[in-house]
Design an enzyme around this catalytic site. Structure first.
Site, PDB file in Angstrom:
ATOM      1  CE  LYS A  67      43.612  44.301  34.444  1.00 50.07           C
ATOM      2  NZ  LYS A  67      42.967  43.089  33.960  1.00 50.07           N
ATOM      3  CD  GLN A 111      40.523  41.688  31.521  1.00 52.75           C
ATOM      4  OE1 GLN A 111      41.525  42.350  31.757  1.00 52.75           O
ATOM      5  NE2 GLN A 111      39.721  41.258  32.474  1.00 52.75           N
ATOM      6  CG  ASP A 134      46.313  37.751  35.424  1.00 58.27           C
ATOM      7  OD1 ASP A 134      46.254  38.577  36.348  1.00 58.27           O
ATOM      8  OD2 ASP A 134      45.520  37.719  34.467  1.00 58.27           O
TER       9      ASP A 134
END
Ligand code: NDP
Length: 312
Positions: A67, A111, A134
């Site tokens: 990422k 994460q 997200d």
């Protein structure tokens, strides 16, 4: 829109068209990079993405590294924080609050999974909704369900972009989503409804999954079980999106080797489907590309810039 089926010779087995997620993801990333350059040149804004990794899970470590690399390659700012596995919920919440207040940070991704002492939902819901790239927070979940808007979770968004490219108009198609997780299945259902599909959702209590699959023009598999969906469950000509990423061990000349496979029995399905995503190289690359896309969307919203004004 692409032709759904590859050409066949009379004696060759029917072969589905391969949905090339790597190629589509590269195009999404190139468009993101172009928009980032326009944002900097016209508005003096450089989108920033903060990724927080707690603990040392090796798979998460790889995702976070990728990422960061792709964020920088798109011309955005990447802020990475690595916290020890012993981090308390209070400490992580304090870190999230700092990122929420930081004007250089437009998107925040914590994460998952998090260590056991931390309540994941409490962390996700502490993210400023406009920075929740997200799309998992309760605000963005509600916006998607009730209004078809908000920040869209990256993996389902990636699946939708692939479907639009390879199928075109999804209106009226029978779509089956196998899996009802908050991360993949549920937002996928909402997105397909938004596209006017007739949506069915299956899960571990579904009575006859094979029959449900056979009715679907579009089959999305998000289960987490290698090769679970069999070739003869697939409707001939259907479009199959395999979200599953499963590591399996196979015998090899060196003893054994690991291989990534999806939730669909690919070798059998490719002979029946009209189009199918491979694993790897299908949905996977789209997830990070959509994360970058969401970060640009977030940067635009936070600076009151119409994303439409960035088009070439
Ligand atoms: P979860 O474990 O959270 O959810 C799995 C879902 O599958 C559940 O809804 C479960 O049903 C359902 N399920 C389990 N067994 C069966 C069965 N026998 N028949 C029908 N349904 C069943 O997984 P995720 O949604 O997080 O992930 C799914 C897969 O996608 C995983 O392989 C994951 O690695 C992969 N993934 C890939 C990403 C990518 O970027 N390509 C991103 C995210 C995930 P129930 O609710 O009843 O328990």
């Amino acid at each position: 829109m692409r032709e759904p089926r590859s050409s066949m010779t009379p004696d060759s087995p029917q072969q589905a068209r391969l949905i090339d997620g790597r190629a589509t993801a590269a195009r999404v990333r190139a468009e993101v990079a172009r928009q980032v350059a326009v944002l900097a040149a016209r508005h003096g804004v450089t989108p920033g993405l903060a990724v927080v990794l707690v603990g040392d899970d090796p798979a998460s470590e790889v995702y976070v590294r990728n990422k960061g690399k792709q964020t920088r390659e798109a011309g955005m700012r990447s802020f990475e924080t690595r916290l020890p596995a012993s981090t308390s919920q209070h400490e992580l919440l304090a870190h999230v609050a700092r990122l929420n207040a930081d004007k250089a940070v437009h998107g925040i991704l914590v994460q998952l999974p998090l260590p056991r002492q931390i309540d994941e939902l409490a962390i996700i819901d502490a993210l400023a909704p406009e920075k929740d790239v997200d799309g998992f927070s309760i605000i963005n979940t509600g916006l998607l369900a009730a209004r078809g808007s908000g920040m869209i979770p990256c993996t389902p968004l990636g699946c939708l972009l692939l479907l639009k490219e390879y199928v075109g108009d999804l209106g009226g198609q029978r779509a089956l989503v196998v899996g009802r997780s908050n991360l993949v299945g549920k937002p996928m259902i909402q997105l397909l409804l938004r596209e006017h599909c007739t949506v069915t959702v299956a899960h571990s209590r579904t009575r006859d999954l094979a029959e449900e699959c056979r009715r679907a023009d579009i089959l999305i598999a998000a289960i987490g079980k290698p090769g679970f969906i069999k070739g003869d469950w697939i409707r001939p000509g259907a479009t199959v999106i395999d979200v599953g990423i499963n590591r399996i061990s196979e015998p090899s000349s060196e003893g054994s080797r690991d291989r990534l496979v999806g939730d669909v029995d690919f070798d059998a399905a490719v002979r029946v489907a009209g189009a199918i995503t491979p694993v790897p190289g299908g949905v996977g690359p789209m997830t990070i590309a959509c994360l970058l896309k969401n970060t640009v969307t977030a940067a635009c919203a936070q600076n009151r810039i119409d994303p439409g004004s960035l088009s070439g």
